[in-house]
Scaffold this active site. Structure first.
Site, PDB file in Angstrom:
ATOM      1  CG  ASP A  42      48.876  46.945   4.260  1.00 44.99           C
ATOM      2  OD1 ASP A  42      49.485  48.017   4.331  1.00 44.99           O
ATOM      3  OD2 ASP A  42      49.393  45.824   4.447  1.00 44.99           O
TER       4      ASP A  42
HETATM    5  N1  URA Z   1      51.269  44.858   8.799  1.00 42.69           N
HETATM    6  C1  URA Z   1      50.884  44.674   7.513  1.00 42.69           C
HETATM    7  O1  URA Z   1      51.511  43.935   6.778  1.00 42.69           O
HETATM    8  N2  URA Z   1      49.797  45.318   7.083  1.00 42.69           N
HETATM    9  C2  URA Z   1      49.049  46.136   7.875  1.00 42.69           C
HETATM   10  O2  URA Z   1      48.049  46.683   7.420  1.00 42.69           O
HETATM   11  C3  URA Z   1      49.461  46.308   9.199  1.00 42.69           C
HETATM   12  C4  URA Z   1      50.575  45.658   9.641  1.00 42.69           C
END
Ligand code: URA
Length: 267
Positions: A106
């Protein structure tokens, strides 16, 4: 491929620099001097020398990046900096064509992103059938109870119909803000939630390393939310056998060592 492109990709200089090297007469292909940068070279069979040095061509490249928050796991983006922009900032514009991030984090997640042009490896790492594990350092708001940790590790309903696969939670600690790394403290302070009456310094946090064997959308955040808390800081620290190099600052990247590459490629 063109000889100048081939040498630039092998990091002998920029396209203009390698053109000069070629025109200076120090490059041979199969023992024959070549002076034209546009000469074609077959990277799988031709033997290329610059002076006394044999140029060896590797088809695939592998980099680890410590992705900072604010950067997107994409090749192109009109608004945000991408992981490929960061790769170019680190190693220059002479990157191979076709490099992409093997998996996504993310925008606000930090940590290990593997950048490669090896589609087969990326497929192997990401395939839902292979269950290649990914480890995350998580700081969550408040106290995650033993019961909730058990839910996280046994499998928890994150709202998409099937429980998450069993996971491992390691190094679970309850802590105060000042016990966390300074950069993590800053991120948590910047997320200070107006609904919460306590200041970040007064609150208790749960930190842990969570090892997952699948990769669902926003999985860590959704798991922690389903367990009654909220992720305040998230960093990927491992993909399969590949650990994030602790020396890499956010935004920095480096090529994998031969040993790291062979561990990753081992079936
Ligand atoms: N899980 C999440 O919630 N975000 C990420 O970026 C990776 C794994």
């Amino acid at each position: 491929m063109r000889l100048d492109k081939y040498l630039a990709e092998m990091s002998y200089g920029t396209r203009n620099e390698v053109k000069k090297i070629i025109r200076s007469g120090s490059v041979t292909i199969n023992g024959v001097q070549v002076l034209k940068p546009e000469t074609r070279v077959d990277e799988s069979s031709d033997i290329v020398y610059i002076g006394d040095e044999r140029v060896s061509y590797s088809r695939y490249v592998y980099y680890m990046l410590n992705k900072p928050a604010g950067c997107v796991s994409a090749v192109k983006d009109n608004v945000h900096k991408t992981v490929i922009d960061l790769l170019k900032e680190n190693i220059g514009n002479n990157t191979r064509n076709g490099i992409f991030p093997a998996g996504r984090l993310d925008i606000d997640t930090e940590g290990l992103v593997l950048l490669t042009n090896d589609g087969a490896l990326a497929h192997m790492l990401l395939s839902p059938h292979r269950h290649v594990d990914k480890a995350y350092y998580v700081v969550a708001d408040g106290i995650i109870t033993e019961n909730s940790i058990k839910q996280l590790t046994d499998g928890i309903d994150i709202g998409d119909g099937t429980l998450t696969l069993p996971a491992q939670a390691e190094n679970i600690k309850l802590c105060r803000l000042w016990e966390l790394d300074e950069d993590v403290q800053d991120i948590i302070k910047s997320k200070n939630n107006a609904d919460i009456s306590q200041t970040p310094a007064d609150r208790i946090y749960t930190s842990m390393e969570l090892v997952l064997h699948e990769g669902r959308y926003h999985q860590v955040k959704r798991m922690v939310q389903a367990a009654g808390s909220q992720v305040l800081y998230l960093k990927r620290i491992r993909i399969g056998p590949l650990w994030l190099d602790k020396e890499l600052l956010p935004g920095e990247c480096r090529e994998l060592s031969e040993e790291e590459t062979s561990r990753l490629l081992r079936p």
